[in-house]
Design an enzyme around this catalytic site. Structure first.
Site, PDB file in Angstrom:
ATOM      1  N   SER A   1      10.217   0.350   1.657  1.00  0.00           N
ATOM      2  CA  SER A   1       9.638   0.882   0.407  1.00  0.00           C
ATOM      3  C   SER A   1      10.763   1.478  -0.423  1.00  0.00           C
ATOM      4  CB  SER A   1       8.624   1.992   0.729  1.00  0.00           C
ATOM      5  OG  SER A   1       8.269   2.708  -0.437  1.00  0.00           O
TER       6      SER A   1
ATOM      7  N   TYR B   1       6.366   9.649   5.207  1.00  0.00           N
ATOM      8  CA  TYR B   1       6.499   8.288   4.665  1.00  0.00           C
ATOM      9  C   TYR B   1       7.953   8.041   4.239  1.00  0.00           C
ATOM     10  CZ  TYR B   1       5.134   4.057   2.115  1.00  0.00           C
ATOM     11  OH  TYR B   1       5.019   2.755   1.678  1.00  0.00           O
TER      12      TYR B   1
END
Ligand SMILES: NC(=O)c1ccc[n+]([C@@H]2O[C@H](COP(=O)([O-])OP(=O)(O)OC[C@H]3O[C@@H](n4cnc5c(N)ncnc54)[C@H](O)[C@@H]3O)[C@@H](O)[C@H]2O)c1
Length: 249
Positions: free
Chosen positions: A138, A151
């Site tokens: 990501s 995350y």
């Protein structure tokens, strides 16, 4: 000609979002798929659509499940060429609020699962003509977002693990990552629930890109196909951003 004819691929996160888009693209290019996901109904529907595929439901946070996925590829198709690793969750909450169990669970799903499946798969990938691992990381590996500590941490570590495995297993196996920006999948809508107006939050994410739209699973699947096929045969150890230009905005 099909770019992945008879390549055997395990696709995690295949029941939704980008993993599903990638599975459909790889199948259209001739790959034989072992589909991984948690939702049995969606997994069985996809298996019926992508003829000749196998669906193995389970939890990637469990080491034994990852071993089972690799075994399914060998038992069903006799070899393994490709891993496309997409399973992931957000684990939202700032450092003070986040429970220890949510931290651990997100770490297990987003990061440890990559170690587990690679551990079992690499001996088979080393025997393949062109072993290939592609990990869905990501832009959170590079850009920090409020409420996403675990995350961001797992995606940063994913890129580091990808680079380490690229060094360790070259030249037999290529290992790369993709780093998407905001893509229109259930995950981005889950993330938007933290805002008072989720629709506006998602629209803001689209507006923040240079190209003024969310990505689609198909946008990402095209890059995945490039990195998983011989078209990218001189690329390894790279994390490729696909983000509508948001990191540069
Ligand atoms: N959507 C975005 O904007 C975005 C941006 C950058 C990166 N990503 C990453 O892309 C990947 C795919 O996400 P998506 O956006 O398609 O989301 P999604 O929620 O549509 O898909 C996530 C997939 O992961 C699977 N999964 C989650 N936990 C699992 C577990 N414990 N065991 C087995 N499978 C599990 C789900 O079943 C689902 O198939 C994730 O790694 C995510 O972090 C998403």
């Amino acid at each position: 000609m099909a770019k992945l004819k008879d390549k055997v691929c395990i696709v995690t996160g295949a029941t939704s979002g980008m993993g599903k888009g990638i599975a459909e693209m790889l199948h259209a290019e001739g790959a034989k798929l072992v589909l991984s996901g948690r939702n049995e109904e969606r997994g069985n529907d996809l298996k019926a659509k992508l003829k000749g595929s196998v669906f193995v439901p389970g939890d990637v946070a469990q080491p034994e499940y990852n071993e089972k996925l690799v075994k399914a590829a060998i038992d069903q198709f006799g070899k393994l060429d490709i891993l496309s690793l997409n399973a992931g969750i957000l684990g939202l909450g700032n450092v003070v609020e986040l429970s220890v169990s949510s931290w651990q669970n997100t770490l297990d799903i987003n990061l440890s699962s990559i170690f587990y499946i690679s551990k079992y798969a690499i001996p088979h990938l080393q025997k393949a003509e062109a072993g290939n691992i592609l990990i869905n990381a990501s832009i959170a590996a590079y850009k920090s977002f409020p409420n996403h500590p675990v995350y961001c941490a797992t995606k940063g570590a994913t890129v580091a693990l990808m680079k380490q495995m690229a060094v360790e297993y070259a030249p037999k196996i290529r290992v790369n990552a993709i780093c998407p920006g905001p893509v229109d999948t259930p995950l981005i809508w889950d993330s938007a629930k933290a805002f008072e107006d989720p629709e506006a939050a998602v629209q803001n994410a689209a507006d923040a890109t240079l190209l003024k739209r969310l990505g689609t699973p198909e946008d990402v699947a095209k890059l995945a196909l490039f990195l998983l096929s011989d078209d990218s045969s001189w690329i390894t150890g790279t994390a490729m951003t696909i983000d509508g230009g948001i990191l540069n905005a």
